[in-house]
Scaffold this motif. Structure first.
Motif: not given
Length: 342
Positions: A154-160, A162-167
């Motif tokens: 779940n943590h890794v999913w949320r981190r991804h 964040v990265a996708a939203a930033g892109r």
């Protein structure tokens, strides 16, 4: 919403003798209840009534999730299945997931989760076999590991997220849902022939080595792997310079591997790219793939648009190559990309 037991498990006693069918069936259901955290309670008809949706819609959702049809009287579903299907319908009814794309969204999510689940079960199986507990202790061992695995996942999913939203915020799509991206296609030359001459264990080691290198290099240059298929990898970056550095580093890291991987070849192209449910589409994807196919072992070919974008960057050397004759691509003009001498 997985169904079914832990299929494919090696249900043998510590002394090597096979357990009888009754014990195996009981163990499979204990494992299933640990993983689903709920017992089977409902048939397909019960699901329709409790979720308040038509049989046809429920069947389509179930198939979109990647599971086969079940008989009307089979006791398959849990309270969690009812809740999940109900939430999917709420997302559709409120417009958060439009009906026109609901099944595409569910299907894409299910495909990603299916691949994740397969390797996780294989990993857990290896851990259990390495520790060698009696099979009847497997459910308890799984129950202890599952919360930790679920938290990290779940943590890794949320981190991804964040990265996708930033892109997305830094480079939003235009009115046609297209974004300008650099697409890269790489594969190992002669890998199919090599795979026929080595053992399955050696083959797994080579694939894992290449995929590990590709993931590390791509992430290091702010790229994203779209998919891996055997000895091939498809990736994207937002910037031309990142793509060039990525391709060069990937080539060098592959050549330096201690496992003596086959030589790599890569094609790069830049242009309007449609991104949808984690995949990419458009002419630029085809161009990158064709350039990869025509590249010699240990070489990188880029299209004319990317060569123009990289022109003047002293870190790279670009050399015009012969035009490629491809049906439907009469002006496919490749350039060779190399790292500039220090």
């Amino acid at each position: 919403m997985p169904t079914g037991a832990a299929g494919g498990a090696d249900m043998t006693r510590g002394d090597g003798s096979s357990k009888d069918a009754g014990d195996t069936f009981e163990l499979e259901h204990r494992v299933e209840e640990v993983l689903l955290q709920a017992p089977r309670r409902y048939t397909r008809l019960d699901i329709h009534q409790r979720a308040g949706i038509s049989p046809e819609r429920a069947r389509r959702l179930w198939r979109s999730l990647g599971f086969p049809n079940v008989g009307d009287e089979e006791l398959i579903f849990t309270d969690s299945d009812v809740a999940a299907i109900g939430l999917l319908e709420q997302l559709r009814a409120t417009g958060l997931v439009p009906e026109s794309v609901q099944h595409a969204v569910v299907r894409s999510m299910a495909q990603a989760m299916s691949g994740l689940a397969v390797w996780q079960v294989e990993l857990l199986h290896q851990i259990l076999r390495h520790n060698n507990p009696p099979p009847e202790e497997w459910p308890d061992r799984l129950a202890a590991m599952l919360p930790r695995l679920e938290y990290v996942q779940n943590h890794v999913w949320r981190r991804h997220l964040v990265a996708a939203a930033g892109r997305m915020l830094s480079s939003p799509p235009d009115g046609t849902d297209l974004r300008t991206l650099v697409v890269g296609s790489s594969d190992l030359v002669g890998f199919t022939r090599l795979s026929r001459r080595i053992t399955p264990t050696q083959l797994i080691d080579l694939v894992e080595e290449f995929h590990g290198i590709a993931a590390d290099v791509t992430t290091g240059h702010r790229g994203r792997i779209v998919k891996t298929v055997g000895d091939a990898v498809l990736f994207v970056t937002d910037g031309p310079e990142d793509a060039a550095q990525l391709a060069l580093d990937l080539l060098e890291r592959t050549a330096a591997s201690e496992l003596e991987l086959p030589e790599l070849r890569t094609g790069l192209a830049i242009g309007p790219t449609l991104t949808r449910f984690g995949d990419i589409y458009g002419e630029v994807v085809d161009v990158a793939t064709r350039l990869c196919t025509h590249a010699r072992p240990g070489r990188i070919l880029v299209d004319h648009a990317l060569a123009t974008a990289l022109d003047g960057d002293r870190r790279f050397r670009l050399r015009l190559r012969r035009p490629i004759a491809e049906p439907g691509y009469p002006k496919l003009q490749p350039w060779g990309l190399r790292r500039a001498p220090d």
